[in-house]
Design a protein around this motif. Structure first.
Motif, PDB file in Angstrom:
ATOM      1  N   ALA A  66      22.290 -44.679  38.939  1.00 51.61           N
ATOM      2  CA  ALA A  66      22.641 -43.302  38.574  1.00 51.61           C
ATOM      3  C   ALA A  66      22.677 -43.130  37.055  1.00 51.61           C
ATOM      4  N   LEU A  67      23.209 -44.127  36.343  1.00 53.43           N
ATOM      5  CA  LEU A  67      23.286 -44.035  34.882  1.00 53.43           C
ATOM      6  C   LEU A  67      21.902 -43.912  34.244  1.00 53.43           C
ATOM      7  N   VAL A  68      20.953 -44.699  34.732  1.00 55.05           N
ATOM      8  CA  VAL A  68      19.591 -44.639  34.178  1.00 55.05           C
ATOM      9  C   VAL A  68      18.977 -43.270  34.417  1.00 55.05           C
ATOM     10  N   TRP A 111      14.642 -55.122  27.851  1.00 52.52           N
ATOM     11  CA  TRP A 111      14.874 -56.559  27.845  1.00 52.52           C
ATOM     12  C   TRP A 111      15.733 -56.990  29.033  1.00 52.52           C
ATOM     13  N   GLY A 112      16.628 -56.110  29.473  1.00 52.32           N
ATOM     14  CA  GLY A 112      17.412 -56.406  30.666  1.00 52.32           C
ATOM     15  C   GLY A 112      16.522 -56.527  31.894  1.00 52.32           C
ATOM     16  N   TYR A 113      15.560 -55.595  32.005  1.00 56.14           N
ATOM     17  CA  TYR A 113      14.618 -55.664  33.115  1.00 56.14           C
ATOM     18  C   TYR A 113      13.759 -56.924  33.041  1.00 56.14           C
ATOM     19  N   PHE A 115      23.967 -54.913  32.167  1.00 58.08           N
ATOM     20  CA  PHE A 115      23.090 -53.737  32.153  1.00 58.08           C
ATOM     21  C   PHE A 115      23.838 -52.490  31.706  1.00 58.08           C
ATOM     22  N   GLY A 116      25.120 -52.381  32.071  1.00 57.51           N
ATOM     23  CA  GLY A 116      25.899 -51.253  31.576  1.00 57.51           C
ATOM     24  C   GLY A 116      26.018 -51.283  30.063  1.00 57.51           C
ATOM     25  N   HIS A 117      26.167 -52.495  29.481  1.00 53.78           N
ATOM     26  CA  HIS A 117      26.220 -52.629  28.037  1.00 53.78           C
ATOM     27  C   HIS A 117      24.881 -52.271  27.394  1.00 53.78           C
ATOM     28  N   LEU A 118      23.782 -52.654  28.034  1.00 53.81           N
ATOM     29  CA  LEU A 118      22.455 -52.354  27.493  1.00 53.81           C
ATOM     30  C   LEU A 118      22.170 -50.855  27.514  1.00 53.81           C
TER      31      LEU A 118
END
Length: 501
Positions: free
Chosen positions: A302-304, A448-450, A429-432
């Motif tokens: 949802a955030l993305v 980079w997370g992905y 991922f929340g931090h990224l």
């Protein structure tokens, strides 16, 4: 001599595994799949309902929770799953599969149902923890029972399909949420009704489960071989009553079993990492890698959509449908290949392909050429393969260890993987994603997370290729010797214990 004879463990000759594996597919097996497999649907429904409840629960007309408190509800449910898996995993190996898949479902019904009557944050958090313990216990009892009662030639596709139905629950939760959290239902009632849906479904299933017998394999390895043979007799009568023909049993596959030894925690650890070190690394890798990827993507979905594609909060549920459908269809379509092509090859393929496709998706995301629709489409394709691989992870840890430890093996590796993937992935991922707004988004950090998630999945596939176990079509007793086995049938192909590392 007399004293030794009196204390020697009694043994019995058993054909239970051979009799169960030769059975044709009938309505009885559908009863097992539907009656037990619904636990994954309930879990998907629970997670989705709570995710969609996030906004209503912060409203002053409901419990007026803070965003931090909403996050703690998810954490409480996850911790409950881990505690429930560890506690009930041992009980299902000790007390039996049937007792536990009734008890754990009842605990879930209690926790989720009372959650709909909560009056403040603390009461709701306790209920979420209780519901989590029930679902965590369900994982261990359900996967153990299904693997032990489904014929070996069907075991892979059935287990993978059942685990994949989590996403049927997620899709159902999204559909329900579109109605409950709209103007059609008052906000102070919608969130409460959401928590009652799972228990209503569970009440129907708990009566269905009463007609499912105890696992004959569990009975056989716990000094109750006569009862185990009688249970198989009853199953065969039910199958013949349906008009199906039961093939003759191969007498050469008889086993001699005795009461299993008592296994404490340290002995359990020694068996996993001393007797079966490669299999333990294999099982842990499968569980941890898929947990990391799924928690990373799902909990920031949802955030993305909001941060990078400006999707309104009220429209996010629409984007869950294709994602959930891709996750559901993958195990259903690819599951049979795990029985025909083989476990090791298909795990390598599904983990590897999902990792490569995620790298492609990350590149397109970073280039800024994706929209909310095409991003969702890319994720749906990635998880078509990843979901089949993730479902096979639960199958892997369930079938590659001795029968007497099956429930504990599932709980052991589930707890470790959730502790790593469940806690680290959403945080990273929340931090990224950070606090970026829609006007000044930076895709680089999340890209980079992905990439990290993709590499982790590819590593999981490589581990399966090099140290995986070819268990397709084999009896569970041929994959790992039961601890209660006295001797193997002549010509048995059961692998020897791995040398201690």
């Amino acid at each position: 001599m007399t004293a030794v004879a009196e204390t020697a463990p009694k043994s019995a000759r058993s054909l239970v595994p051979a009799r169960m594996d030769r059975l044709p597919w009938t309505h009885f097996h559908w009863l097992v799949v539907v009656g037990l497999g619904v636990s994954w649907i309930l879990d998907g429904l629970e997670v989705q309902i709570v995710a969609l409840n996030s906004a209503p629960l912060t409203d002053k007309a409901t419990l007026a929770l803070t965003t931090q408190q909403v996050g703690l509800l998810g954490t409480s449910y996850l911790i409950g799953q881990v505690v429930g898996a560890l506690f009930f995993g041992r009980l299902t190996d000790t007390l039996g599969r049937k007792k536990l898949f009734i008890i754990t479902l009842a605990i879930y019904l209690l926790g989720s149902g009372i959650g709909g009557l909560s009056w403040n944050f603390w009461s709701l958090m306790v209920c979420r923890f209780i519901a989590g313990t029930g679902i965590g216990g369900e994982y261990t009892a359900i996967n153990s029972a299904i693997d032990e009662m489904i014929p070996s030639r069907f075991r892979g596709r059935v287990d993978i399909a059942v685990n994949g139905t989590y996403w049927a629950g997620a899709a159902l939760g999204s559909g329900v949420g579109l109605y409950l959290f709209s103007s059609h239902v008052p906000i102070q009632w919608g969130w409460r009704i959401g928590f009652f849906i799972g228990p209503v479904l569970g009440l129907v299933i708990i009566f269905l489960r009463r007609s499912i017998p105890e696992s004959p394999r569990w009975l056989m390895t716990h000094g109750r071989n006569d009862e185990a043979e009688a249970t198989v007799d009853e199953i065969e009568r039910r199958i013949e009553a349906e008009g199906a023909q039961v093939p003759p049993v191969d007498e050469s596959k008889a086993m001699e079993v005795k009461d299993p030894p008592h296994i404490g925690f340290f002995q359990l650890t020694r068996i996993f990492f001393g007797t079966y070190p490669k299999r333990s690394v294999y099982g842990f890798t499968m569980m941890a890698t898929q947990a990391f990827l799924f928690n990373a993507i799902f909990f920031t979905y949802a955030l993305v959509l909001q941060k990078f594609y400006s999707v309104p909060a009220g429209h996010i549920a629409y984007y869950y449908f294709p994602f959930a459908v891709g996750n559901l269809i993958g195990p259903l379509l690819l599951g049979p290949l795990f029985d025909s092509i083989g476990r090791r090859k298909m795990i390598f393929f599904t983990y590897g392909v999902s990792g490569v496709l995620l790298l492609v998706s990350a590149s397109l995301f970073n280039a800024g050429v994706l929209s909310a629709t095409t991003q969702t489409l890319m994720w749906s394709i990635v998880f078509f393969f990843a979901s089949a691989g993730a479902s096979s992870a639960y199958l892997t840890v369930s079938e590659i260890f001795p029968l007497e430890l099956r429930g504990q093996a599932i709980s052991y590796f589930f707890a470790i993987s959730q502790g790593i993937g469940g806690s680290l992935a959403p945080t990273i991922f929340g931090h990224l994603i950070g606090g970026q707004n829609n006007k000044h988004v930076q895709t680089g950090p999340l890209t980079w997370g992905y990439v990290i998630g993709a590499v982790i999945m590819i590593i999981g596939g490589l581990v399966a290729w090099f140290i995986g176990v070819d268990s397709e079509g084999k009896s569970l007793e041929d994959i790992a010797d039961p601890l209660s086995a006295v001797k193997r049938p002549e010509g048995g192909v059961s692998p020897q214990a791995e040398p201690a590392s």
